[in-house]
Design a protein around this motif. Structure first.
Motif, PDB file in Angstrom:
ATOM      1  N   LEU A 236      34.226   7.609  34.084  1.00 30.94           N
ATOM      2  CA  LEU A 236      35.249   8.232  33.314  1.00 30.94           C
ATOM      3  C   LEU A 236      34.936   9.862  33.266  1.00 30.94           C
ATOM      4  O   LEU A 236      33.797  10.244  33.400  1.00 30.94           O
ATOM      5  CB  LEU A 236      35.142   7.992  31.863  1.00 30.94           C
ATOM      6  N   ALA A 237      36.034  10.696  33.241  1.00 25.27           N
ATOM      7  CA  ALA A 237      35.776  12.194  33.559  1.00 25.27           C
ATOM      8  C   ALA A 237      35.658  12.449  31.887  1.00 25.27           C
ATOM      9  O   ALA A 237      36.603  12.300  31.204  1.00 25.27           O
ATOM     10  CB  ALA A 237      37.047  12.693  34.085  1.00 25.27           C
ATOM     11  N   THR A 238      34.501  13.113  31.641  1.00 25.33           N
ATOM     12  CA  THR A 238      34.475  13.523  30.097  1.00 25.33           C
ATOM     13  C   THR A 238      33.720  14.691  30.179  1.00 25.33           C
ATOM     14  O   THR A 238      32.922  15.150  31.387  1.00 25.33           O
ATOM     15  CB  THR A 238      33.271  12.408  29.526  1.00 25.33           C
TER      16      THR A 238
ATOM     17  N   PRO B 132      35.850  24.048  25.812  1.00 26.51           N
ATOM     18  CA  PRO B 132      35.322  22.981  26.149  1.00 26.51           C
ATOM     19  C   PRO B 132      34.255  22.926  27.458  1.00 26.51           C
ATOM     20  O   PRO B 132      34.727  23.855  28.496  1.00 26.51           O
ATOM     21  CB  PRO B 132      36.514  21.835  26.648  1.00 26.51           C
ATOM     22  N   LEU B 133      33.195  22.246  27.584  1.00 29.26           N
ATOM     23  CA  LEU B 133      32.163  22.365  28.420  1.00 29.26           C
ATOM     24  C   LEU B 133      32.733  21.922  29.699  1.00 29.26           C
ATOM     25  O   LEU B 133      33.604  21.111  29.607  1.00 29.26           O
ATOM     26  CB  LEU B 133      30.876  21.832  27.990  1.00 29.26           C
ATOM     27  N   PRO B 134      32.380  22.017  31.014  1.00 30.51           N
ATOM     28  CA  PRO B 134      32.965  21.381  32.169  1.00 30.51           C
ATOM     29  C   PRO B 134      32.973  19.994  31.952  1.00 30.51           C
ATOM     30  O   PRO B 134      31.998  19.418  31.453  1.00 30.51           O
ATOM     31  CB  PRO B 134      31.878  21.816  33.200  1.00 30.51           C
ATOM     32  N   ALA B 135      34.077  19.155  32.801  1.00 33.53           N
ATOM     33  CA  ALA B 135      33.838  17.810  32.779  1.00 33.53           C
ATOM     34  C   ALA B 135      33.099  17.343  34.082  1.00 33.53           C
ATOM     35  O   ALA B 135      32.964  17.923  35.241  1.00 33.53           O
ATOM     36  CB  ALA B 135      35.334  17.558  33.340  1.00 33.53           C
TER      37      ALA B 135
ATOM     38  N   VAL C 267      43.681  12.673  27.070  1.00 30.32           N
ATOM     39  CA  VAL C 267      42.642  13.608  27.055  1.00 30.32           C
ATOM     40  C   VAL C 267      42.383  14.110  25.649  1.00 30.32           C
ATOM     41  O   VAL C 267      43.217  14.204  24.857  1.00 30.32           O
ATOM     42  CB  VAL C 267      43.378  15.101  28.094  1.00 30.32           C
ATOM     43  N   GLY C 268      41.097  14.325  25.614  1.00 30.92           N
ATOM     44  CA  GLY C 268      40.999  14.785  24.200  1.00 30.92           C
ATOM     45  C   GLY C 268      40.422  13.623  23.251  1.00 30.92           C
ATOM     46  O   GLY C 268      39.867  13.965  22.078  1.00 30.92           O
ATOM     47  N   THR C 269      40.351  12.490  23.707  1.00 32.25           N
ATOM     48  CA  THR C 269      40.056  11.161  22.687  1.00 32.25           C
ATOM     49  C   THR C 269      38.380  11.177  22.710  1.00 32.25           C
ATOM     50  O   THR C 269      37.817  11.006  24.088  1.00 32.25           O
ATOM     51  CB  THR C 269      40.740   9.919  23.477  1.00 32.25           C
TER      52      THR C 269
ATOM     53  N   ALA D 129      37.997  13.963  29.536  1.00 29.60           N
ATOM     54  CA  ALA D 129      38.879  15.173  30.383  1.00 29.60           C
ATOM     55  C   ALA D 129      39.699  14.822  31.234  1.00 29.60           C
ATOM     56  O   ALA D 129      40.700  15.611  31.537  1.00 29.60           O
ATOM     57  CB  ALA D 129      37.687  16.080  31.096  1.00 29.60           C
ATOM     58  N   GLU D 130      39.986  13.513  31.228  1.00 27.40           N
ATOM     59  CA  GLU D 130      41.332  12.969  32.022  1.00 27.40           C
ATOM     60  C   GLU D 130      41.800  11.887  31.282  1.00 27.40           C
ATOM     61  O   GLU D 130      40.862  11.153  30.941  1.00 27.40           O
ATOM     62  CB  GLU D 130      41.096  12.520  33.362  1.00 27.40           C
TER      63      GLU D 130
END
Ligand SMILES: Nc1nc2c(c(=O)[nH]1)N[C@H]1C(S)=C(S)[C@@H](COP(=O)(O)OP(=O)(O)OC[C@H]3O[C@@H](n4cnc5c(N)ncnc54)[C@H](O)[C@@H]3O)O[C@H]1N2
Ligand code: MOO
Length: 394
Positions: free
Chosen positions: A166-168, A17-20, A146-148, A34-35
């Motif tokens: 949001l952390a994505t 996965p790419l950075p958040a 996480v992952g939604t 990501a969170e």
């Protein structure tokens, strides 16, 4: 030749996965968390009326009542109900203390002396038409894992829970390069021997729907240097995709161009139909997928391999659930490649279309499913159960 399963695991095996990053709600749609999202408060934060009517004490039924005030959404009544008292209440408003039931206004009338009287059936039970505090969720609850993937309702839930940023995972950036001397852009008249390059818009839309941002690099001629230059220019993207030039002909130059651009080729050709000449490689930190030129082959390879890669890079777990339905017609034994037949599925029945050529976009458009036949599958009878991939969200 590599199997479908091995090809997919080699493509996904190299992908993280790419950075958040933090994004506002307005920009978070389609991204993947990501969170987790935790509720900052109860929802609703107070006991709320679900109807327009009157807040009463159940023990006071059947009335009549004296109206002592009003509670509207955003303008609560601050006092407490005593015996025989009611508060006029509206949908979404806080229910006053000591009230335990709401009677809808259709069942109440104001009598001559100003008293509020019950007409009609009255409330079915104590607590009627009251949403308890925390009816939707309670403070501290994990609402989204996480992952939604952030669908429209998930965005609303995050907003309702108090999250504004949001952390994505950063969405993958994808470059699409169409190759072929015969191609002209859509809307341009085709000269002798030319056709419209139609696959670019399809692949771009498939990838956007999976959560990617797409840069269209247009059409590059069948020239090794021109293709290598375009691939090198695109190398800053997370995934570089070419269309066409993947097969064995003298003008199929993508593999050579990839080598000239300094890429590592992981595999070329896999045991699927359509889509055999698929190429996978790495170009520095970029992933590389070389799609076959036939439009249906390009579509199916994108659906089977590029979409899962985009999901993985976006932080979502790709999963391709095969579904089952019963054939309307018999099918012959399958050869050595996993086959993907364009088909129409309805309830538990599935009918392969008569047009199965990998250049036939019309049949692809009519299809809502791909019948999957494993390599060397036996002949099937009408009524036999087969696996299929739904195409609705492809
Ligand atoms: N001798 C062999 N010939 C072919 C083989 C083989 O194994 N041996 N494989 C066939 C298979 S399977 C496929 S699939 C095609 C794919 O070949 P390429 O990836 O090299 O594709 P092209 O030759 O460039 O194009 C094929 C076909 O698709 C049209 N095309 C290409 N790009 C686009 C586009 N962006 N939009 C619309 N149409 C496009 C192109 O004009 C050709 O008609 O090779 C078989 N041959
Ligand atoms: O595999 Mo090609 O993709 O049959 O048309």
């Amino acid at each position: 030749m590599l199997s479908y399963e091995d090809a997919l695991s080699r493509i996904l095996g190299a992908a993280q996965p790419l950075p958040a990053e933090r994004t506002s709600l307005a920009n978070a749609g389609g991204r993947t968390l990501a969170e987790p999202i935790l509720a900052a408060f109860d929802q609703p934060p107070f006991r709320a009326s679900a109807m327009d009517g009157y807040a009463v004490r159940w023990s006071d039924l059947p009335g009549p009542w004296r109206q002592i005030g009003e509670s509207a959404a955003g303008k609560p009544f601050r006092g407490t109900l005593k015996a025989g008292e009611t508060v006029r209440i509206f949908t979404g408003a806080p229910v006053p203390e000591a009230a335990d039931t709401v009677i809808i206004q259709e069942d109440m009338e104001t009598g001559a002396g100003g008293a509020v009287e019950l007409h009609g059936d009255g409330p079915p039970a104590i607590g009627a038409h009251i949403r308890p505090r925390g009816n939707d969720f309670n403070a501290g609850a994990t609402l989204l894992e996480v992952g939604t993937r952030l669908t429209p309702p998930a965005l609303a839930l995050a907003a309702a829970a108090g999250a504004a940023h949001l952390a994505t995972h950063r969405p993958p950036r994808i470059a699409i390069i169409a190759t072929g001397d015969e191609l002209v852009p859509p809307g341009t008249p085709a000269g002798p021997g030319q056709i419209v390059g139609s696959s670019g818009v399809m692949i771009a839309e498939q990838l956007r729907r999976a959560g990617a941002t797409v840069d269209d690099f247009g059409i590059v001629p069948d020239d090794r240097t021109a293709i290598a230059t375009a691939i090198s220019k695109a190398a800053g993207h997370d995934l570089v995709i070419t269309i066409g030039g993947a097969s064995v002909g003298d003008h199929d130059l993508v593999k050579d161009a990839l080598a000239a651009a300094g890429a590592e080729i992981d595999f070329w050709r896999i045991a699927i139909r359509p889509g055999k000449p698929l190429i996978h490689g790495r170009l520095g930190s970029a992933h590389f997928i070389g799609l076959p030129g036939n439009p249906v082959s390009a579509f199916i390879c994108t659906r089977l391999f590029a979409v899962p890669l985009v999901l993985r890079l976006s932080g979502a777990e790709p999963r391709d659930h095969l579904r089952t339905a019963r054939l309307t017609v018999p099918l012959p034994p399958n050869g050595g490649r996993r086959d993907h037949m364009r088909a129409v599925q309805s309830d538990d029945r599935i009918a392969p279309l008569s047009m199965q050529d990998s250049s036939q976009l019309r049949a692809l458009t009519q299809a809502n499913a791909l019948i999957v036949r494993e390599p060397h599958a036996h002949a099937a009878e009408a009524g036999d159960t087969v696996h299929f991939i739904p195409l609705d969200s492809a």
